[in-house]
Design a protein around this motif. Sequence first.
Motif, PDB file in Angstrom:
ATOM      1  N   MET A 168      18.271 -17.509 -50.048  1.00 38.78           N
ATOM      2  CA  MET A 168      18.105 -16.231 -49.362  1.00 38.78           C
ATOM      3  C   MET A 168      18.970 -15.174 -50.047  1.00 38.78           C
ATOM      4  O   MET A 168      20.116 -15.394 -50.331  1.00 38.78           O
ATOM      5  CB  MET A 168      18.505 -16.376 -47.895  1.00 38.78           C
ATOM      6  N   SER A 169      18.378 -14.028 -50.304  1.00 35.68           N
ATOM      7  CA  SER A 169      19.116 -12.942 -50.931  1.00 35.68           C
ATOM      8  C   SER A 169      19.992 -12.261 -49.899  1.00 35.68           C
ATOM      9  O   SER A 169      19.555 -11.907 -48.822  1.00 35.68           O
ATOM     10  CB  SER A 169      18.136 -11.929 -51.533  1.00 35.68           C
ATOM     11  N   THR A 170      21.275 -12.100 -50.173  1.00 34.08           N
ATOM     12  CA  THR A 170      22.196 -11.461 -49.242  1.00 34.08           C
ATOM     13  C   THR A 170      22.932 -10.333 -49.924  1.00 34.08           C
ATOM     14  O   THR A 170      23.044 -10.266 -51.141  1.00 34.08           O
ATOM     15  CB  THR A 170      23.224 -12.466 -48.690  1.00 34.08           C
ATOM     16  N   PHE A 171      23.491  -9.458 -49.105  1.00 31.31           N
ATOM     17  CA  PHE A 171      24.236  -8.322 -49.621  1.00 31.31           C
ATOM     18  C   PHE A 171      25.487  -8.787 -50.362  1.00 31.31           C
ATOM     19  O   PHE A 171      25.869  -8.223 -51.373  1.00 31.31           O
ATOM     20  CB  PHE A 171      24.609  -7.405 -48.453  1.00 31.31           C
ATOM     21  N   ASP A 172      26.128  -9.849 -49.846  1.00 30.00           N
ATOM     22  CA  ASP A 172      27.348 -10.345 -50.469  1.00 30.00           C
ATOM     23  C   ASP A 172      27.104 -10.847 -51.890  1.00 30.00           C
ATOM     24  O   ASP A 172      28.002 -10.822 -52.727  1.00 30.00           O
ATOM     25  CB  ASP A 172      27.943 -11.482 -49.626  1.00 30.00           C
ATOM     26  N   GLU A 173      25.878 -11.325 -52.158  1.00 29.13           N
ATOM     27  CA  GLU A 173      25.569 -11.857 -53.480  1.00 29.13           C
ATOM     28  C   GLU A 173      25.270 -10.752 -54.488  1.00 29.13           C
ATOM     29  O   GLU A 173      25.210 -10.987 -55.681  1.00 29.13           O
ATOM     30  CB  GLU A 173      24.364 -12.795 -53.388  1.00 29.13           C
ATOM     31  N   MET A 174      25.041  -9.524 -53.984  1.00 32.63           N
ATOM     32  CA  MET A 174      24.693  -8.427 -54.873  1.00 32.63           C
ATOM     33  C   MET A 174      25.945  -7.834 -55.509  1.00 32.63           C
ATOM     34  O   MET A 174      27.030  -7.874 -54.945  1.00 32.63           O
ATOM     35  CB  MET A 174      23.957  -7.323 -54.098  1.00 32.63           C
ATOM     36  N   PHE A 175      25.770  -7.276 -56.675  1.00 30.18           N
ATOM     37  CA  PHE A 175      26.842  -6.510 -57.301  1.00 30.18           C
ATOM     38  C   PHE A 175      26.837  -5.125 -56.673  1.00 30.18           C
ATOM     39  O   PHE A 175      25.870  -4.381 -56.776  1.00 30.18           O
ATOM     40  CB  PHE A 175      26.601  -6.410 -58.803  1.00 30.18           C
ATOM     41  N   VAL A 176      27.930  -4.772 -55.987  1.00 34.15           N
ATOM     42  CA  VAL A 176      28.016  -3.484 -55.304  1.00 34.15           C
ATOM     43  C   VAL A 176      28.444  -2.437 -56.320  1.00 34.15           C
ATOM     44  O   VAL A 176      29.621  -2.319 -56.661  1.00 34.15           O
ATOM     45  CB  VAL A 176      29.003  -3.548 -54.128  1.00 34.15           C
ATOM     46  N   ALA A 177      27.485  -1.689 -56.807  1.00 39.58           N
ATOM     47  CA  ALA A 177      27.749  -0.738 -57.882  1.00 39.58           C
ATOM     48  C   ALA A 177      28.098   0.629 -57.308  1.00 39.58           C
ATOM     49  O   ALA A 177      27.476   1.088 -56.354  1.00 39.58           O
ATOM     50  CB  ALA A 177      26.526  -0.629 -58.785  1.00 39.58           C
ATOM     51  N   PRO A 178      29.080   1.312 -57.898  1.00 35.98           N
ATOM     52  CA  PRO A 178      29.444   2.650 -57.414  1.00 35.98           C
ATOM     53  C   PRO A 178      28.361   3.677 -57.669  1.00 35.98           C
ATOM     54  O   PRO A 178      28.401   4.768 -57.099  1.00 35.98           O
ATOM     55  CB  PRO A 178      30.716   2.971 -58.224  1.00 35.98           C
ATOM     56  N   SER A 179      27.400   3.342 -58.535  1.00 38.30           N
ATOM     57  CA  SER A 179      26.326   4.285 -58.842  1.00 38.30           C
ATOM     58  C   SER A 179      25.151   4.164 -57.878  1.00 38.30           C
ATOM     59  O   SER A 179      24.139   4.841 -58.045  1.00 38.30           O
ATOM     60  CB  SER A 179      25.814   4.039 -60.269  1.00 38.30           C
ATOM     61  N   MET A 180      25.274   3.306 -56.853  1.00 38.33           N
ATOM     62  CA  MET A 180      24.169   3.061 -55.929  1.00 38.33           C
ATOM     63  C   MET A 180      24.511   3.557 -54.525  1.00 38.33           C
ATOM     64  O   MET A 180      25.661   3.564 -54.100  1.00 38.33           O
ATOM     65  CB  MET A 180      23.854   1.563 -55.864  1.00 38.33           C
ATOM     66  N   LEU A 181      23.466   3.962 -53.798  1.00 39.68           N
ATOM     67  CA  LEU A 181      23.572   4.299 -52.384  1.00 39.68           C
ATOM     68  C   LEU A 181      22.964   3.149 -51.592  1.00 39.68           C
ATOM     69  O   LEU A 181      21.875   2.677 -51.912  1.00 39.68           O
ATOM     70  CB  LEU A 181      22.809   5.595 -52.081  1.00 39.68           C
ATOM     71  N   TYR A 182      23.652   2.712 -50.544  1.00 39.72           N
ATOM     72  CA  TYR A 182      23.187   1.588 -49.745  1.00 39.72           C
ATOM     73  C   TYR A 182      22.876   2.058 -48.325  1.00 39.72           C
ATOM     74  O   TYR A 182      23.647   2.794 -47.725  1.00 39.72           O
ATOM     75  CB  TYR A 182      24.234   0.476 -49.712  1.00 39.72           C
ATOM     76  N   LYS A 183      21.742   1.626 -47.820  1.00 39.61           N
ATOM     77  CA  LYS A 183      21.351   1.973 -46.459  1.00 39.61           C
ATOM     78  C   LYS A 183      20.871   0.712 -45.758  1.00 39.61           C
ATOM     79  O   LYS A 183      20.070  -0.041 -46.321  1.00 39.61           O
ATOM     80  CB  LYS A 183      20.247   3.033 -46.469  1.00 39.61           C
ATOM     81  N   GLU A 184      21.364   0.481 -44.552  1.00 43.19           N
ATOM     82  CA  GLU A 184      21.019  -0.732 -43.823  1.00 43.19           C
ATOM     83  C   GLU A 184      20.051  -0.422 -42.678  1.00 43.19           C
ATOM     84  O   GLU A 184      20.165   0.593 -42.004  1.00 43.19           O
ATOM     85  CB  GLU A 184      22.278  -1.391 -43.250  1.00 43.19           C
ATOM     86  N   TYR A 185      19.098  -1.343 -42.486  1.00 41.80           N
ATOM     87  CA  TYR A 185      18.140  -1.268 -41.390  1.00 41.80           C
ATOM     88  C   TYR A 185      18.253  -2.562 -40.575  1.00 41.80           C
ATOM     89  O   TYR A 185      18.019  -3.647 -41.114  1.00 41.80           O
ATOM     90  CB  TYR A 185      16.709  -1.117 -41.911  1.00 41.80           C
ATOM     91  N   SER A 186      18.609  -2.425 -39.315  1.00 33.12           N
ATOM     92  CA  SER A 186      18.672  -3.596 -38.438  1.00 33.12           C
ATOM     93  C   SER A 186      17.275  -3.848 -37.866  1.00 33.12           C
ATOM     94  O   SER A 186      16.711  -2.990 -37.172  1.00 33.12           O
ATOM     95  CB  SER A 186      19.667  -3.352 -37.301  1.00 33.12           C
ATOM     96  N   LEU A 187      16.721  -5.017 -38.169  1.00 32.79           N
ATOM     97  CA  LEU A 187      15.342  -5.335 -37.801  1.00 32.79           C
ATOM     98  C   LEU A 187      15.287  -6.523 -36.851  1.00 32.79           C
ATOM     99  O   LEU A 187      16.018  -7.501 -37.014  1.00 32.79           O
ATOM    100  CB  LEU A 187      14.515  -5.663 -39.051  1.00 32.79           C
ATOM    101  N   GLU A 188      14.404  -6.441 -35.883  1.00 31.50           N
ATOM    102  CA  GLU A 188      14.134  -7.565 -34.983  1.00 31.50           C
ATOM    103  C   GLU A 188      12.834  -8.236 -35.402  1.00 31.50           C
ATOM    104  O   GLU A 188      11.843  -7.559 -35.709  1.00 31.50           O
ATOM    105  CB  GLU A 188      14.002  -7.090 -33.536  1.00 31.50           C
ATOM    106  N   LEU A 189      12.827  -9.552 -35.430  1.00 30.98           N
ATOM    107  CA  LEU A 189      11.594 -10.296 -35.645  1.00 30.98           C
ATOM    108  C   LEU A 189      10.846 -10.314 -34.314  1.00 30.98           C
ATOM    109  O   LEU A 189      11.267 -10.964 -33.358  1.00 30.98           O
ATOM    110  CB  LEU A 189      11.886 -11.724 -36.116  1.00 30.98           C
ATOM    111  N   VAL A 190       9.755  -9.572 -34.251  1.00 31.79           N
ATOM    112  CA  VAL A 190       9.003  -9.428 -33.002  1.00 31.79           C
ATOM    113  C   VAL A 190       8.122 -10.645 -32.746  1.00 31.79           C
ATOM    114  O   VAL A 190       7.930 -11.061 -31.608  1.00 31.79           O
ATOM    115  CB  VAL A 190       8.152  -8.142 -33.035  1.00 31.79           C
TER     116      VAL A 190
END
Length: 334
Positions: free
Chosen positions: A1-23
């Motif tokens: 599973m791809s997770t945020f912690d596994e990503m390289f957090v680059a200073p050149s990127m903007l990050y936006k989070e969406y909290s989603l419910e599995l309906v």
Amino acid sequence: MSTFDEMFVAPSMLYKEYSLELVTPMALYGATNQGVPELRGSSFRGVLRYWWRALQTEQALKELIDRLQIAQKTLVNQQRVETLYNIETILFGGAGNESITGKSPVRYSWRSNELQTSQHNPRPHRESQEGGNFQREKGQTKLNMFTESQQAILIQSLKKQNDLAGYYDDVLEVLLMLGSLGRRSRRGFGAIQWDGHSFDTVGDYLGRLSKLLNTLGNRAVHHEPAVCLHLPDQKENRPMLKAVWLGSRMEDCHSLLRKIGKTSSDRRDFTQKKTPRPLGDAEPRFASPLWVTVRKIGGGYYPVISELQSEVTRAANEYVRERNVFLQRLGVEL
């Protein structure tokens, strides 16, 4: 599973989070393991690209080209679909022509706790009810799916100083209103809902969707109190969003999934001698032009039906009649 912690957090990127419910239960798997559900950023981006293409009317493309500041002369001698493909490559990555290639400026990944899974029949309408319990019919296979009513975080990573940040947000929001993920996603499974979408009434939902589509260059018309949106006809040989309907409310997602499955199965059986079947066929391959997902509105569960028209759809015998029967059985008042 791809997770945020596994990503390289680059200073050149903007990050936006969406909290989603599995309906509804989600049957989303990796390429090599069909038995274990997996949230994958690449799968999500593929669905996003599908819905982006479905929105690209002539007017929408014109407005987008202006925003991309692409000289019109560089596209004038190309076929329309090639123009569409090149613009898609700029937005989402891929191999375009010699001057339009590269990685996508936007990426998607997931962060979640270990999501629970459970066994579900992807065709729940084929289960019989005995003594109040639904029993599986012989030969019906259940799949391991992510269980509904869980939360996951979708992360959008976008290069800084990108003038299209708002555009990506709007396209993503359309997917979060109309789309779903994984197997049987056109028949209610894999429905997701953003916590930014808390609608009290069907009118609230359609009002937001209408405003969003118009922002993206689609001339959606919502005549209150009708439970539908209509968009102008597009003479394209690819799926294009034509209309959105909402059916009748139900109190739980599993009852609604059975209703959606039975409605689809009944119309498929009725049209089995027609070629191609108006509402989808396996041979020749013809995906259903009616994409049914589920959204929670005012505490209830509603079927949301998107009509994706194409030349194939318009040429299919008795399509409009079969579409209307399908809609009415899901509670749409035509």
